[in-house]
Design an enzyme around this catalytic site. Structure first.
Site, PDB file in Angstrom:
ATOM      1  N   GLU A 284      -1.436   9.392  -8.042  1.00 37.67           N
ATOM      2  CA  GLU A 284      -0.724   8.866  -9.198  1.00 37.67           C
ATOM      3  C   GLU A 284       0.496   8.133  -8.668  1.00 37.67           C
ATOM      4  OE1 GLU A 284      -2.079   8.786 -11.928  1.00 37.67           O
ATOM      5  OE2 GLU A 284      -3.605  10.330 -11.780  1.00 37.67           O
TER       6      GLU A 284
ATOM      7  N   CYS B 206       7.752   6.464 -13.621  1.00 37.38           N
ATOM      8  CA  CYS B 206       6.684   5.642 -13.042  1.00 37.38           C
ATOM      9  C   CYS B 206       6.053   4.706 -14.057  1.00 37.38           C
ATOM     10  CB  CYS B 206       5.622   6.527 -12.393  1.00 37.38           C
ATOM     11  SG  CYS B 206       4.846   7.700 -13.507  1.00 37.38           S
TER      12      CYS B 206
END
Length: 479
Positions: A225, A259
């Site tokens: 991720e 993110c």
């Protein structure tokens, strides 16, 4: 990366303990390779209880690690989604564990076929510093729901939280079920080199490449991720004021250290100045002051703070105009700003920003904006603002990103029934909900034959009358 022999003695001792812990978890898994749904639910309930009880302590530890982090942001962005994820797993784990039937073609009857989800074994989870509660608990609860043993490596950049989380887990779970380790980059390197049955990493693309290389030595499957430059695209028919507020919320959460934060915004050339003015007003409404405002989160470390300052200075030196929100900032609190007229030569347009800086790009038509996005690495998220259904679908079909929000930011991450993950440079694999359960399971194919079987008709010797009829049926029949 340093070879093992070059590490200091303390780290060598810690790495030996890490390897021993891994062996202990392997042995525990082999002794109980398929935990019951009752066991899994009990683990999850205990995790839920501990998170509820330790919520204030976790928030305070993170506030100290960041020098200041909004407690309400920690609750909104970390604690509540984590509790929701655990509850979702408890509700569905028994259903997810059930075998799923598959069809058997006429030629192979009588028989049945099904998929049996089986725990992988020992799972490694590497947790980042920006959302260490949510990005530890999220994959952890799904790995437990899938019946695995789990080892977590916490970030060294949030040491107070890491130590507290380690203590809470040690007091609540046996170490052969969940083990938490802390430490520096040497420990992270050694952790990634363990022969896990699955390794889950959240962090930067650069470090993700190192993790993937280390895992490849053991053929360990990985989920990465990562991140990237997630664009917010404003169409001309967007609800302008509302869209700006939603972009501002997505960018200011955790001071942009997210993110999936909007990394840059694309607006029609005719709306550029209006966007800048209204965006700064939205920031001012959110944060009337900076320095002593408990809602305003600081940058996690001096190193990250200086990196962001270099982005701003580089943009200034290359001719960009910097529009900064008003208010006195001090310590590691960095005032949010908009960068006007950025170019591809500027570092702020080459790297994921991960902070309170928003470059603004202008376009003349929507295909020009799409082309700009597609020239760059595929982002973790894309945010489109506009209500024309045809144009929404056009953008969805002509861009690639891990996930999308239409007329919103960030919220796709909090939906437990939606898989979350990147694509290309922004990640590999997805999790959350049933996708998370599957991510940490092996979906074993099972073909079961009863005593009765007609398969003898295709046994040798070949060329028998019934075989010829069978071949004729399959080879002459049209699709």
């Amino acid at each position: 990366m340093k070879p093992f022999g070059e590490m200091n003695m303390k780290n060598q001792d810690e790495i030996k303990k890490l390897q021993q812990q891994f062996t202990q978890q392997q042995n525990a898994y082999n002794a109980q390779p398929y935990p019951t749904s009752h066991d899994r639910k009990e683990w999850l309930k205990q995790l839920f209880t501990q998170l509820q009880q330790q919520e204030s302590a976790f928030c305070n530890a993170l506030c100290e690690d960041f020098s200041h982090r909004s407690t309400d942001e920690t609750r909104i962005a970390e604690v509540i989604p984590s509790l929701s994820a655990i509850k979702y797993c408890i509700k569905h784990v028994e259903e997810w564990m059930q075998p799923s039937s598959r069809k058997v073609s006429l030629l192979f009857q009588p028989a049945k076929a099904y998929i049996m989800p089986q725990p992988l074994g020992v799972v490694g989870i590497m947790v980042p510093w920006n959302y260490p509660i949510f990005l530890a608990i999220g994959p952890l609860c799904q790995a437990l729901a899938a019946g695995n043993r789990v080892m977590l490596k916490m970030s060294e950049f949030t040491p107070r939280f890491a130590q507290l989380f380690q203590q809470v887990i040690e007091e609540s779970f046996p170490s052969d079920l969940i083990h938490v380790t802390t430490g520096d980059a040497d420990i992270s390197q050694a952790f990634s080199q363990l022969p896990f049955n699955h390794l889950f990493f959240t962090g930067s693309t650069t470090v993700g490449k190192h993790v993937m290389r280390a895992a490849a030595e053991n053929l360990t499957p990985v989920t990465l991720e990562l991140g990237g430059k997630s664009p917010a695209l404003m169409a001309q028919d967007a609800d302008f004021d509302e869209a700006i507020q939603r972009i501002a919320f997505g960018k200011t959460m955790n001071s942009g250290q997210t993110c999936v934060a909007p990394d840059y915004v694309l607006v029609h050339t005719s709306q550029e100045q209006q966007f800048i003015e209204k965006y700064l007003l939205a920031l001012q409404k959110f944060y009337p002051s900076i320095e002593h405002n408990p809602d305003y989160t600081a940058i996690v470390s001096q190193k990250q703070f200086e990196r962001l300052e270099r982005h701003i200075e580089d943009a200034k030196q290359q001719g960009a105009t910097i529009h900064t929100m008003s208010g006195q900032a001090s310590g590691r609190k960095l005032a949010h700003c908009v960068i006007q007229n950025p170019t591809s030569d500027m570092t702020v347009m080459q790297e994921e920003i991960f902070g309170p800086i928003l470059p603004i790009i202008t376009y003349v038509n929507i295909d020009e904006a799409i082309h700009y996005i597609n020239q760059r690495s595929r982002p973790l998220a894309l945010y489109y603002f506009g209500f024309n259904p045809k144009q929404q679908q056009h953008v969805l079909k002509h861009t690639h990103s891990g996930g999308v929000c239409l007329n919103e930011t960030l919220m796709h991450v909090t939906q437990e029934d939606l898989p979350f993950g990147g694509v290309g440079a922004s990640g590999l694999g997805s999790y959350h909900g049933i996708e998370g359960f599957k991510r940490f399971s092996h979906e074993k194919s099972v073909f079961a034959r009863p005593k009765l079987s007609f398969m003898k008709v295709i046994y040798p010797p070949y060329g028998q009358w019934l075989q010829k009829k069978l071949f004729k049926f399959y080879f002459k029949n049209k699709a």
